[in-house]
Design an enzyme around this catalytic site. Sequence first.
Site, PDB file in Angstrom:
ATOM      1  N   SER A 240       0.849  -1.188   0.000  1.00 21.50           N
ATOM      2  CA  SER A 240       0.000   0.000   0.000  1.00 21.50           C
ATOM      3  C   SER A 240       0.887   1.240   0.000  1.00 21.50           C
ATOM      4  CB  SER A 240      -0.911   0.008   1.228  1.00 21.50           C
ATOM      5  OG  SER A 240      -0.138   0.265   2.381  1.00 21.50           O
ATOM      6  N   LYS A 241       0.216   2.366  -0.108  1.00 22.81           N
ATOM      7  CA  LYS A 241       0.906   3.651  -0.231  1.00 22.81           C
ATOM      8  C   LYS A 241       1.963   3.879   0.845  1.00 22.81           C
ATOM      9  CE  LYS A 241      -1.287   7.694  -2.231  1.00 22.81           C
ATOM     10  NZ  LYS A 241      -2.562   8.390  -2.180  1.00 22.81           N
ATOM     11  N   ARG A 242       1.670   3.381   2.040  1.00 19.38           N
ATOM     12  CA  ARG A 242       2.627   3.672   3.118  1.00 19.38           C
ATOM     13  C   ARG A 242       3.953   2.925   2.925  1.00 19.38           C
ATOM     14  NH1 ARG A 242       2.451  -0.553   6.859  1.00 19.38           N
ATOM     15  NH2 ARG A 242       0.714  -1.916   6.388  1.00 19.38           N
ATOM     16  N   GLY A 244       5.390   2.738  -0.080  1.00 17.69           N
ATOM     17  CA  GLY A 244       6.090   3.425  -1.163  1.00 17.69           C
ATOM     18  C   GLY A 244       5.123   3.626  -2.317  1.00 17.69           C
TER      19      GLY A 244
END
Length: 468
Positions: A240-242, A244
């Site tokens: 997920s976005k967290r 990268g």
Amino acid sequence: MTVVTRFAPSPTGFLHIGGARTALYNWLYAKHTGGKFLLRIEDTDRERSTPEAVDAIFDGLNWLGLTADEEPTFQFARRDRHAEVAQQLLDAGKAYYCYCSPEELTAMREKARAEGRPMKYDGTWRDRDASEAPEGVKPVVRVKAPLEGDGVINDQVQGEVRVGNEQLDDYVILRGDGTPTYMLSVVVDDHDMGVTNVIRGDDHLTNAFRQKVIYDAMGWEVPTFAHIPLIHGPDGAKLSKRHGALGVDAYRDEMGFLPEALNNYLLRLGWGHGDDEVISAEQAIEWFDITDVGKGAARFDFAKLTNLNGIYLRQADDKRLVDEIAPLIAKQIGVDGLDASQKEILINGMAGLKERAKTLIELADSSAFYVTDGVNSVNEKAQSLIDGAPEGLFKELANSLEALDSWTEEDVDASVRAIAEKFELKLGKVAQPLRAVLTGSNSSPGIFEVMIVLGKTQTLKRIRHFDA
Ligand code: GLU
């Protein structure tokens, strides 16, 4: 039978890194088997499917070289065909109109919740006559799912997967407004496109059982499925976005990876060929088989990708690298673009530069000093090397270099060594401040190489700037 694979992304604004791997596996499997790789844009969500979002997918795939063998199919444009199949299923008694009101469906949902089971349509209208239909209700169309037995899928990655048909319900294939549902569209499109192998994320495994209902009802051959595990982050949670960036564009633009390095990395994420780390596209086509993809989720490792990129960078053609970094350098030094002579200098310097960089961003950062007139900036460590240089060193260096008749690595080497002797210094003690004035940095390719690539005029100009 010729293998036909497809990649079927829903536009989200970028090509997802996991989607890129799915596309790669489909592409490779098609190439490996001498088949075809197709592309279908699942653009039925009209809000999200903007031209930009669709272009972002093409852009990402083109960059990775994962181009389709035929023109892409756009799902939304085929909605009449999807509705036509729903009609055929109705005509054949394999689907039926359902007039349940929202209240009835809510009651069904609540009953299921109270009984602690997932919501399942209870078949109210499965065998009811349309003459009993209430006035003014626009019916949906539901497909008749089998009531008994097991659904079996021999998945090329997951193995044999069996689900009791009692778990399937008669799901909606056409909404009250006549628009097809996702489940219907996917099956009709895959069938019409002649898809023989559906390779996609394992989040679609349960859909496969539902989709099989339509294939069977239409008497169509069910494609061979391969549900590949999703990519996880280094901590084991779904990527997920967290962790990268998720969009392939960021791997190109913000992180400076080469497409062949990203492909190689994505390939190895879930598939392997012995201990081989660096695998060319040709080797991948020869070796790749979807049945060798592992069932377990692979963890994304940015350091590994970066190292792999460094390897590809060193193998890459110098001119190509210069074309890649020229816009980055131009931006960095505040000009519109680099001219031919600046690019020539960079090509000459590339052998030494690319040994030291792992990404195009690093490569651009470490190359910019070559194309400025004088050094644009001096980093802290370089400044202290310059400050610590013995009195008169730069003047002597400049004079001695200026007197050279020819400008080869041997000439400048001999000249700098002579100055070091004169100052009773080790070569390094001269080379370091020299590097600092020539590059503005404490690290660079070999100092004699730098002097040759910079040329005599620019070398002298930079030393003289500090020779006071
Ligand atoms: N459009 C779906 C997605 O982006 C893929 C559907 C499929 O591969 O069958 O997840």
